[in-house]
Design an enzyme around this catalytic site. Sequence first.
Site, PDB file in Angstrom:
ATOM      1  N   GLY A   1       6.509   5.021   8.296  1.00 56.09           N
ATOM      2  CA  GLY A   1       5.683   6.152   8.419  1.00 56.09           C
ATOM      3  C   GLY A   1       5.856   6.891   9.608  1.00 56.09           C
ATOM      4  O   GLY A   1       7.076   6.829  10.260  1.00 56.09           O
TER       5      GLY A   1
ATOM      6  N   GLU B   1       9.367   1.349  10.722  1.00 58.98           N
ATOM      7  CA  GLU B   1      10.594   2.294  10.420  1.00 58.98           C
ATOM      8  C   GLU B   1       9.822   3.780  10.722  1.00 58.98           C
ATOM      9  O   GLU B   1       8.910   3.988   9.576  1.00 58.98           O
ATOM     10  CB  GLU B   1      10.917   2.153   8.868  1.00 58.98           C
ATOM     11  CG  GLU B   1      11.806   0.703   8.805  1.00 58.98           C
ATOM     12  CD  GLU B   1      13.007   0.956   9.652  1.00 58.98           C
ATOM     13  OE1 GLU B   1      13.632   1.996   9.892  1.00 58.98           O
ATOM     14  OE2 GLU B   1      13.666  -0.342   9.953  1.00 58.98           O
TER      15      GLU B   1
ATOM     16  N   LYS C   1       1.094  -1.134  -0.105  1.00 57.12           N
ATOM     17  CA  LYS C   1       0.050   0.055  -0.104  1.00 57.12           C
ATOM     18  C   LYS C   1       0.763   1.175  -0.016  1.00 57.12           C
ATOM     19  O   LYS C   1       1.476   1.536   1.189  1.00 57.12           O
ATOM     20  CB  LYS C   1      -0.919   0.062   1.238  1.00 57.12           C
ATOM     21  CG  LYS C   1      -2.252   0.523   1.210  1.00 57.12           C
ATOM     22  CD  LYS C   1      -2.164   2.107   0.756  1.00 57.12           C
ATOM     23  CE  LYS C   1      -2.134   2.894   2.021  1.00 57.12           C
ATOM     24  NZ  LYS C   1      -1.772   4.520   1.602  1.00 57.12           N
TER      25      LYS C   1
ATOM     26  N   GLU D   1       9.133  15.802  15.486  1.00 62.24           N
ATOM     27  CA  GLU D   1       9.709  15.899  13.843  1.00 62.24           C
ATOM     28  C   GLU D   1       9.027  16.957  13.102  1.00 62.24           C
ATOM     29  O   GLU D   1       7.676  17.095  13.130  1.00 62.24           O
ATOM     30  CB  GLU D   1       9.389  14.422  13.508  1.00 62.24           C
ATOM     31  CG  GLU D   1      10.080  14.140  12.066  1.00 62.24           C
ATOM     32  CD  GLU D   1       9.579  12.905  11.535  1.00 62.24           C
ATOM     33  OE1 GLU D   1       8.726  12.552  11.678  1.00 62.24           O
ATOM     34  OE2 GLU D   1      10.644  12.225  10.939  1.00 62.24           O
TER      35      GLU D   1
END
Length: 496
Positions: free
Chosen positions: A248, A270, A195, A400
């Site tokens: 993601g 990750e 996906k 982030e």
Amino acid sequence: MAIATLLPATTAFIQRAPRMLIGAEWVEAADGQTMPLRNPATGEQLCVVPRATVDDVDRAVLAARQAFDDSPWSRTRPRERQNLLWKLADLMQRDAELLAQLECLNNGKSAAVAQVMDVQLAIDFLRYMAGWATKIEGSSVEVSVPLMPDQQFHSFIRREAVGVVGAIVAWNFPLLLACWKLGPALATGCTVVLKPADETPLTALKLAELVQEAGYPDGVFNVVTGTGITAGAALTHNPRVDKLTFTGSTAVGKEIGKIAMDSMTRVTLELGGKSPTIVMADADLGSAAAGAASAIFFNQGQVCCAGSRLYVQRKHFDNVVADIAGIANAMKLGSGLDTSVDMGPLISARQQERVWRYIEMGRESGATIACGGEQFGPGYFVKPTVIVDVDQQHSLVQEEIFGPVLVAIPFDDEADALRMANDSPYGLGASIWSNDLAAVHRMIPRIKSGSVWVNCHSALDPALPFGGYKMSGVGREMGYAAIEHYTELKSVLIKL
Ligand code: NAD
């Protein structure tokens, strides 16, 4: 200005509104719904792709399940898997320019850079993984079995493919991230449902065409395009999936991790990062400044291991920041098709808005914008920005941002640098810029991150495991570590 000409094949691929690959079929969504893709450099619609339903995802998983359990693929020998992966890499090499142009139009990144970085790294990685296909080993063990002292045994440990892999990836390196999943899966004999990110499915769909052309049996690789909330969630919850591999955000990764634990589906994650770049006083300051600039500004700062926090030993702080600001101010922004451009647009209006909110937050809290701090359109552009006079606990330092925004803070000594570098929920990468061998070796074991680079940043190699400590994830991609994550161990004990 030098604008690259689009290949006729690139234009044709986009104009024919690509469909999804489920088993042997190229299909629309079951309910005919589509979703638009935009060119981030202009904001204009590029094309539409199917918006997969839960049923579509279930059919894709079923195709992958059947291919794994009951097809010629389940009996392929290591040599065939090696050769097929090598063939796929060759086809990607043939179509490297096309893949790079699709990445540019869909993601905004430079086509020229995508060809030598994203596409070439993906090809190199598949070739590296092709090598592992013939080197997957178990072992034989001399056992005692204390409960049966009078018996003889033969015992061995098999390493077996984990099964059907559900892969979900982000939009920042669409092709490369897909290949990081596909490589070990196909080397070990798994099957895959991919996906891609909502925004960037084009290279995944082209990759699926190449997988077919390479000669993989139907159902070994399936691609469903759609949203995270519908298609991603359907893949995550599907009981026929044996392993989930996700790249993601940490927020979504945590949810996927919890769902996977519930069904004991194998999972690797990750996730996000906020990686420090540490410049020691003895460093070659010119290359450290250039390296720190590229650590944050490459790919518009949309890199999970981007050097988004800069720590410079106090006596050189102003000089290094001024050098980076100089580099940033000289950067030309524009379309990734323009070969004279240094920085492209962000992926979407939403990402531009998110990055902009952080810059505004910095301004409002009294931080100093050393350079950049502007956005413009059409397209989703934010100028490379350096922010100073920020406290270590500020959201700009702790969260982030995922854009071309660097926060810079001075430090006094090695201990101070290590304390601030590790004061983060994330732990993906870190770089140390220094020529003091002893200091560097003292620091490496004390940095809490999955990768440490010295006098470089974000330098990746297929043989080196990549992944995160702390909130940056669980498990590793690349290297032999990836093979371990796509296999299960089976212990066999034979009473003679
Ligand atoms: P995201 O988490 O929003 O989306 C990633 C993928 O998950 C997309 O395909 C999306 O459709 C899907 N998704 C979203 N919600 C879902 C749900 N509820 N269930 C299942 N799937 C769902 O992340 P993003 O904004 O696309 O990417 C940026 C993030 O990715 C950053 O945090 C970045 O650091 C991280 N990233 C990490 C690495 C790494 O290797 N550690 C590499 C690249 C990007």
